[in-house]
Design an enzyme around this catalytic site. Structure first.
Site, PDB file in Angstrom:
ATOM      1  N   GLY A   1       0.340  -5.979   9.203  1.00  0.00           N
ATOM      2  CA  GLY A   1       0.277  -4.842   8.287  1.00  0.00           C
ATOM      3  C   GLY A   1      -0.072  -5.229   6.854  1.00  0.00           C
ATOM      4  O   GLY A   1      -0.902  -6.110   6.606  1.00  0.00           O
ATOM      5  N   ILE A   2       0.599  -4.568   5.921  1.00  0.00           N
ATOM      6  CA  ILE A   2       0.310  -4.772   4.502  1.00  0.00           C
ATOM      7  C   ILE A   2       0.617  -6.223   4.093  1.00  0.00           C
ATOM      8  O   ILE A   2      -0.139  -6.844   3.343  1.00  0.00           O
ATOM      9  CB  ILE A   2       1.162  -3.791   3.655  1.00  0.00           C
ATOM     10  CG1 ILE A   2       0.733  -2.340   3.927  1.00  0.00           C
ATOM     11  CG2 ILE A   2       1.053  -4.114   2.167  1.00  0.00           C
ATOM     12  CD1 ILE A   2       1.682  -1.278   3.350  1.00  0.00           C
TER      13      ILE A   2
ATOM     14  N   ASP B   1       8.232 -13.902   8.634  1.00  0.00           N
ATOM     15  CA  ASP B   1       8.332 -12.666   9.415  1.00  0.00           C
ATOM     16  C   ASP B   1       9.496 -12.859  10.376  1.00  0.00           C
ATOM     17  O   ASP B   1       9.836 -13.998  10.733  1.00  0.00           O
ATOM     18  CB  ASP B   1       7.041 -12.342  10.182  1.00  0.00           C
ATOM     19  CG  ASP B   1       6.951 -10.841  10.501  1.00  0.00           C
ATOM     20  OD1 ASP B   1       6.249 -10.125   9.768  1.00  0.00           O
ATOM     21  OD2 ASP B   1       7.618 -10.388  11.458  1.00  0.00           O
TER      22      ASP B   1
ATOM     23  N   ASP C   1      15.248 -13.703   9.309  1.00  0.00           N
ATOM     24  CA  ASP C   1      15.644 -12.309   9.061  1.00  0.00           C
ATOM     25  C   ASP C   1      16.092 -12.175   7.603  1.00  0.00           C
ATOM     26  O   ASP C   1      17.044 -12.842   7.181  1.00  0.00           O
ATOM     27  CB  ASP C   1      16.802 -11.962  10.024  1.00  0.00           C
ATOM     28  CG  ASP C   1      17.250 -10.516   9.905  1.00  0.00           C
ATOM     29  OD1 ASP C   1      16.896  -9.839   8.917  1.00  0.00           O
ATOM     30  OD2 ASP C   1      17.977 -10.063  10.811  1.00  0.00           O
TER      31      ASP C   1
ATOM     32  N   TYR D   1      15.329   5.970   4.880  1.00  0.00           N
ATOM     33  CA  TYR D   1      14.162   5.220   4.374  1.00  0.00           C
ATOM     34  C   TYR D   1      13.927   5.540   2.894  1.00  0.00           C
ATOM     35  O   TYR D   1      13.770   4.635   2.071  1.00  0.00           O
ATOM     36  CB  TYR D   1      12.917   5.562   5.195  1.00  0.00           C
ATOM     37  CG  TYR D   1      11.675   4.796   4.766  1.00  0.00           C
ATOM     38  CD1 TYR D   1      11.482   3.469   5.149  1.00  0.00           C
ATOM     39  CD2 TYR D   1      10.698   5.401   3.974  1.00  0.00           C
ATOM     40  CE1 TYR D   1      10.358   2.773   4.755  1.00  0.00           C
ATOM     41  CE2 TYR D   1       9.566   4.703   3.578  1.00  0.00           C
ATOM     42  CZ  TYR D   1       9.400   3.386   3.970  1.00  0.00           C
ATOM     43  OH  TYR D   1       8.271   2.691   3.562  1.00  0.00           O
TER      44      TYR D   1
ATOM     45  N   PRO E   1       3.259   2.140  -2.148  1.00  0.00           N
ATOM     46  CA  PRO E   1       2.157   2.699  -1.359  1.00  0.00           C
ATOM     47  C   PRO E   1       2.471   4.112  -0.881  1.00  0.00           C
ATOM     48  O   PRO E   1       3.633   4.491  -0.719  1.00  0.00           O
ATOM     49  CB  PRO E   1       2.061   1.746  -0.158  1.00  0.00           C
ATOM     50  CG  PRO E   1       2.850   0.532  -0.538  1.00  0.00           C
ATOM     51  CD  PRO E   1       3.902   1.004  -1.483  1.00  0.00           C
TER      52      PRO E   1
HETATM   53  P1  NAP Z   1       4.700  -3.313   9.395  1.00  0.00           P
HETATM   54  O1  NAP Z   1       3.278  -3.351   9.873  1.00  0.00           O
HETATM   55  O2  NAP Z   1       5.777  -2.852  10.326  1.00  0.00           O
HETATM   56  O3  NAP Z   1       5.045  -4.751   8.775  1.00  0.00           O
HETATM   57  C1  NAP Z   1       6.336  -5.069   8.341  1.00  0.00           C
HETATM   58  C2  NAP Z   1       6.660  -6.460   8.800  1.00  0.00           C
HETATM   59  O4  NAP Z   1       7.993  -6.820   8.347  1.00  0.00           O
HETATM   60  C3  NAP Z   1       6.684  -6.546  10.334  1.00  0.00           C
HETATM   61  O5  NAP Z   1       6.027  -7.690  10.785  1.00  0.00           O
HETATM   62  C4  NAP Z   1       8.174  -6.588  10.620  1.00  0.00           C
HETATM   63  O6  NAP Z   1       8.517  -7.165  11.856  1.00  0.00           O
HETATM   64  C5  NAP Z   1       8.693  -7.398   9.453  1.00  0.00           C
HETATM   65  N1  NAP Z   1      10.140  -7.281   9.333  1.00  0.00           N
HETATM   66  C6  NAP Z   1      10.908  -6.221   9.677  1.00  0.00           C
HETATM   67  N2  NAP Z   1      12.204  -6.503   9.492  1.00  0.00           N
HETATM   68  C7  NAP Z   1      12.258  -7.772   9.046  1.00  0.00           C
HETATM   69  C8  NAP Z   1      13.318  -8.634   8.690  1.00  0.00           C
HETATM   70  N3  NAP Z   1      14.593  -8.240   8.786  1.00  0.00           N
HETATM   71  N4  NAP Z   1      13.035  -9.898   8.240  1.00  0.00           N
HETATM   72  C9  NAP Z   1      11.753 -10.308   8.163  1.00  0.00           C
HETATM   73  N5  NAP Z   1      10.702  -9.541   8.500  1.00  0.00           N
HETATM   74  C10 NAP Z   1      10.948  -8.281   8.935  1.00  0.00           C
HETATM   75  O7  NAP Z   1       4.805  -2.352   8.119  1.00  0.00           O
HETATM   76  P2  NAP Z   1       3.839  -2.157   6.865  1.00  0.00           P
HETATM   77  O8  NAP Z   1       3.320  -0.782   6.944  1.00  0.00           O
HETATM   78  O9  NAP Z   1       2.917  -3.304   6.701  1.00  0.00           O
HETATM   79  O10 NAP Z   1       4.954  -2.183   5.708  1.00  0.00           O
HETATM   80  C11 NAP Z   1       5.107  -3.269   4.783  1.00  0.00           C
HETATM   81  C12 NAP Z   1       5.940  -2.765   3.620  1.00  0.00           C
HETATM   82  O11 NAP Z   1       5.267  -1.664   3.001  1.00  0.00           O
HETATM   83  C13 NAP Z   1       7.322  -2.222   4.047  1.00  0.00           C
HETATM   84  O12 NAP Z   1       8.286  -2.555   3.073  1.00  0.00           O
HETATM   85  C14 NAP Z   1       7.099  -0.725   4.076  1.00  0.00           C
HETATM   86  O13 NAP Z   1       8.302   0.006   3.918  1.00  0.00           O
HETATM   87  C15 NAP Z   1       6.145  -0.558   2.923  1.00  0.00           C
HETATM   88  N6  NAP Z   1       5.361   0.686   2.940  1.00  0.00           N
HETATM   89  C16 NAP Z   1       4.532   0.980   3.975  1.00  0.00           C
HETATM   90  C17 NAP Z   1       3.817   2.174   3.955  1.00  0.00           C
HETATM   91  C18 NAP Z   1       2.876   2.590   5.064  1.00  0.00           C
HETATM   92  O14 NAP Z   1       2.408   3.748   5.051  1.00  0.00           O
HETATM   93  N7  NAP Z   1       2.539   1.740   6.000  1.00  0.00           N
HETATM   94  C19 NAP Z   1       3.967   3.060   2.875  1.00  0.00           C
HETATM   95  C20 NAP Z   1       4.836   2.723   1.840  1.00  0.00           C
HETATM   96  C21 NAP Z   1       5.527   1.524   1.878  1.00  0.00           C
HETATM   97  P3  NAP Z   1       8.881  -6.131  13.088  1.00  0.00           P
HETATM   98  O15 NAP Z   1       7.678  -5.280  13.290  1.00  0.00           O
HETATM   99  O16 NAP Z   1       9.208  -7.019  14.235  1.00  0.00           O
HETATM  100  O17 NAP Z   1      10.061  -5.285  12.630  1.00  0.00           O
END
Ligand code: NAP
Length: 258
Positions: A16-17, A36, A62, A154, A184
């Site tokens: 992801g991001i 991760d 974690d 959230y 974001p």
């Molecule tokens: P994502 O694709 O789910 O990536 C998040 C990564 O963090 C995943 O690989 C996840 O692993 C890992 N993670 C989760 N819990 C963890 C832990 N306890 N320790 C270490 N790593 C952990 O999500 P994303 O969309 O890229 O989001 C990245 C950040 O941007 C997050 O903080 C999210 O809240 C924020 N954000 C996203 C959006 C959006 O629209 N996508 C918008 C605003 C903010 P698992 O998948 O195994 O849990």
């Protein structure tokens, strides 16, 4: 090459991001430690970065576990000698109507999104204080600024991140460390695939419809991409952002304007 010879550490960098930020800072010349919770994803991104000619290290773990966080920070410092830039990016989404939200969902969301940012931020800041310099970039969300009947945990967790960003910025400014946050909007990652399916279920809509409706609220008329966020992340990590501190920067196509 705006980040040549910098050492970057990022949490949740396996996809992801976070993955896009890790690759983008490497393109700008940085060496990158990739955390991760999924060890294989962290390793895959570290491998991609090494293929670009940079040094990289996978540090699975974690972010909610204090002992693991301290071990990871120590591992990064032992390997690279320092941490110049830290991205507190790991996060999880929650989507359940407020009245059905369980204590477990609340606790896990707050643990990863808020406590994780605190634990990692504190451990990395202690190292940066020794260096007399550093940049910490937390990941909040436009959710921090609004309410949502289906995402109360959230949104509360992201409001905590934006608040913590200001407190950390005040505490760490005397040590030459800046702290800012990315906020974001809707970004095309698997997080939104999950969210769309949950919202469709609760709102009795066909799959894809909640996402479509959300995009209709974006003045620029499209979803953001991880690259849209990574470009701002690189800027905040660079010397160009030296006088920016304690800010939460919206990257949302104008969905929220504050
Ligand atoms: P994502 O694709 O789910 O990536 C998040 C990564 O963090 C995943 O690989 C996840 O692993 C890992 N993670 C989760 N819990 C963890 C832990 N306890 N320790 C270490 N790593 C952990 O999500 P994303 O969309 O890229 O989001 C990245 C950040 O941007 C997050 O903080 C999210 O809240 C924020 N954000 C996203 C959006 C959006 O629209 N996508 C918008 C605003 C903010 P698992 O998948 O195994 O849990």
């Amino acid at each position: 090459m705006r980040l040549e010879n910098r050492v970057v550490f990022i949490t949740g960098g396996g996809r992801g991001i976070g993955r896009e930020i890790a690759l983008s800072v490497a393109r700008e010349g940085a060496d990158v430690a990739v955390n991760d919770i999924e060890a294989a994803w962290a390793a895959a991104v570290a491998k991609e970065i090494e293929a670009m000619g940079r040094r990289s290290l996978a540090v699975p773990g974690d972010v909610t576990n204090k002992a693991e966080v301290e071990r990871m920070v120590q591992q990064v410092v032992e390997h690279f000698g320092r941490i110049d830039i830290f991205f507190n990016n790991a996060g999880i989404i929650q989507a359940t109507p407020f009245l059905d939200l369980s204590e477990e969902e609340w606790d896990r969301t707050m643990a990863v999104n808020a406590k994780g940012v605190f634990l990692c931020g504190q451990a990395v800041a202690r190292q940066m204080i020794k260096q007399g310099k550093g940049k910490i970039i937390n990941t909040s969300s436009i959710a921090s600024r609004i309410g949502n009947a289906y995402m109360s945990a959230y949104n509360a967790s992201k409001a905590a991140v934006s608040s913590l960003t200001k407190s950390m910025a005040l505490a760490l400014a005397p040590h030459g460390i800046t702290v800012n946050a990315l906020a974001p909007g809707i970004i095309s990652t698997t997080m939104w695939d999950f969210l769309d399916s949950r919202l469709a279920q609760f709102q009795n809509l066909p799959p894809g419809e909640p996402r479509k409706r959300r995009v209709q609220q974006v003045p620029l008329g499209r979803e953001g991409t991880p690259a849209d966020v990574a470009r701002v992340a690189v800027f905040l990590a660079s010397d160009d952002a030296d006088y920016i501190n304690g800010q939460t920067i919206n990257i949302c196509g104008g969905t929220v304007m504050s």
